[in-house]
Design an enzyme around this catalytic site. Structure first.
Site, PDB file in Angstrom:
ATOM      1  N   ASP A  12       0.723  -1.171   0.058  1.00 12.61           N
ATOM      2  CA  ASP A  12      -0.133   0.058  -0.019  1.00 12.61           C
ATOM      3  C   ASP A  12       1.076   1.255  -0.093  1.00 12.61           C
ATOM      4  OD1 ASP A  12      -2.279   1.764   0.974  1.00 12.61           O
ATOM      5  OD2 ASP A  12      -3.442  -0.116   0.913  1.00 12.61           O
TER       6      ASP A  12
ATOM      7  N   HIS B 289      -3.314   5.739   4.049  1.00  7.70           N
ATOM      8  CA  HIS B 289      -4.243   4.424   3.480  1.00  7.70           C
ATOM      9  C   HIS B 289      -3.832   3.285   4.118  1.00  7.70           C
ATOM     10  CE1 HIS B 289      -6.239   1.779   0.408  1.00  7.70           C
ATOM     11  NE2 HIS B 289      -7.108   2.697   0.609  1.00  7.70           N
TER      12      HIS B 289
ATOM     13  N   SER C  44     -11.612  -0.463   0.120  1.00  7.60           N
ATOM     14  CA  SER C  44     -10.156  -0.596   0.682  1.00  7.60           C
ATOM     15  C   SER C  44     -10.218  -1.007   2.249  1.00  7.60           C
ATOM     16  CB  SER C  44      -9.562   0.958   0.689  1.00  7.60           C
ATOM     17  OG  SER C  44      -9.302   1.099  -0.555  1.00  7.60           O
TER      18      SER C  44
END
Lengths: 206, 294
Positions: free
Chosen positions: B63, B103, B247
């Protein structure tokens, strides 16, 4: 008599800009949000550029640029994935400086990538949507639908700008015609689309 | 030919672009569609992960990097990043355990919350602020598969078809090496990879608040729905926000897989996917078995 005015690049963009503006107006109203905006991702620098704004910031944000990767819009452009983030007032990290510089710090952000031909060309962002009974997944789907429209609108604008760059206003018509002639091999097959465009040009000049 | 009356998995695939809904399902409002199930009643949730905490399982989050100092992360086994090599190519190198975007930390925090004993590592593949980093995604994923992680969480995808063949090969390689890729479905009705491959576990969102509730989707490519709406997630700087998106659904399934693997160490990826199927809320007999038809 608009038809007789020489089309400046600014006036040539009017329809495309109206389309983008109407999309952010719709987005702001359906989500009951404080603001909605469309960013262009500058393909050379990766910067995010405000191309249309409705609501907070609409009077002064157009054309404002942010460095690549700035905030949630930057993440969305980079990853090609939408993101919805709430409770942002608790967070110092999400590019507050960038948000503050726009004059408005939101509590929540929804952002979706504008994808054309497998590439992210922009971002649609909605700030502080209302807590209506739409449901969060319905919000995601609605944002996706509006992002499809916004991607088409932004694509039109980019095409127009490319066309303007290829034939800048003031280019001598005869020079242009000679350049076109060199691109068309005598006796060779001509792209049907190009042929149609030339036919339209012929009609316009007649 | 009409596909009316066909089971969900035999229906013609909808041309989803630009239609909605994309892949997720508001299960709090709409009951999942019924479908026939061949029961293996002995596989219960208790059997699958009762008493497990993820210990002994190595998980890699591919990520934006992970902030190891965040209280919801509690340290990383390793932290790496895909960077430009001296010859102009890409290489994977150790880096500071930081996350410029947030994220990856959010995803890792979800996994840690479900499987506190699992060993977490991070490979940062998105850093340069520009879109279209499919090559970095490929390089990071290849490294993680070769490194021998048990699970890889991939809450990313690429829309670029040029990367599809290489990603397909990598996903198959991972599957045969007993390295399970858990990939989030794209949140929009676009085609992207690798979540659409059958050798990975693909995850979209439901809108219920329970982190251990998940459903099987009988009309793939998104195979499971997990919690993905207003998920409390870790955010850099020791903060927490609520965020929505597939996600954050994928790391729920990654965490649950880590629990199952820590209790059943030698499960293959296809066994693991079967156990997920059998313990899904709309399949498992302990949750009603309303659709159970032999």
């Amino acid at each position: 008599m608009i038809a007789n005015d020489p089309p400046s690049s600014a006036s040539a963009e009017i329809a495309e800009r109206r389309l983008l503006q109407s999309i952010v107006e719709v987005a702001r109203h359906v989500f009951g949000s404080a603001a909605a905006s469309i960013f262009l991702v500058d393909q050379d620098t990766g910067e995010l550029v405000f191309e249309a704004v409705s609501g907070e910031g609409e009077t002064h944000l157009l054309g404002r640029r942010f460095p690549p990767g700035t905030g949630i819009a930057g993440w969305v452009a980079e990853s090609g994935q939408p993101m919805i983030a709430d409770d942002l007032t608790e967070v110092t990290q999400f590019a507050h400086d960038a948000a503050r510089s726009t004059g408005y710090v939101p509590r929540s952000i929804m952002a979706a990538p504008l994808i054309r031909h497998e590439e992210c060309i922009g971002v649609l962002e909605v700030l502080d949507r209302s807590n209506a009974l739409r449901g969060d997944l319905a919000d995601v789907d609605l944002l996706a639908l509006l992002a499809v429209q916004a991607a088409c609108g932004l694509d039109f604008l980019l095409r127009l700008r490319r066309a303007n760059r290829a034939a800048p206003p003031g280019d001598d018509l005869h020079v242009l015609l000679r350049r076109i002639a060199t691109r068309v091999p005598p006796g060779g097959a001509t792209d049907p689309t190009a042929l149609k465009l030339l036919a339209v040009a012929d009609e316009l000049l007649a | 030919m009409s596909t009316l009356g066909q089971p969900p998995w035999r229906r013609e695939r909808l041309d989803r672009f630009p239609g909605v809904p994309a892949w997720s399902l508001a299960t709090s409002r709409t009951a999942p569609e019924e479908f026939p199930v061949s029961s293996q009643a002995e596989v219960s949730r208790e059997w699958a992960w009762g008493g497990a905490d993820g210990s002994g399982v190595r998980v890699c989050v591919v990520d934006t990097g992970v902030d190891a100092a965040h209280p919801r992360i509690g340290g990383l086994e390793r932290s790496l990043a895909v960077t430009g090599g001296p010859d102009g190519g890409l290489e994977v190198a150790d880096c500071d355990p930081a996350d410029p975007a947030g994220h990856g930390t959010a995803c890792a925090g979800v996994i840690r919350s479900l499987a506190p004993g699992a060993a977490l590592s991070s490979v940062r593949v998105l850093t340069n602020g520009k879109s279209g980093s499919g090559a970095a995604l490929l390089a990071g994923l290849r490294w993680a598969i070769e490194e021998g992680f048990d699970l890889i969480n991939l809450s990313l995808s690429t829309t670029r078809t040029e990367f599809r063949p290489a990603l397909h090969e990598l996903a198959d390689r991972a599957y045969f090496r007993r390295c399970l890729l858990v990939a989030s479905a794209h949140n929009m009705p676009v085609t992207s990879y690798p979540w659409t491959f059958s050798s990975v576990i693909s995850v979209a969102s439901h809108d219920e608040p329970d982190p251990m509730t998940y459903y099987y989707n009988p009309a793939p490519p998104a195979e499971f729905y997990a919690r993905g709406v207003r998920v409390p997630v870790a955010w850099p700087g020791g903060k927490e926000i609520r965020s929505t998106g597939n996600s954050f659904a994928a790391p729920h399934i990654t965490g649950i897989c880590a629990l199952i693997l820590s209790k059943h160490r030698w499960m293959t990826p296809f066994q693991l996917k079967s156990v997920l199927y059998l313990t899904a809320r709309n399949v498992g007999p302990s949750n009603g078995g309303a659709h159970d038809r032999e």
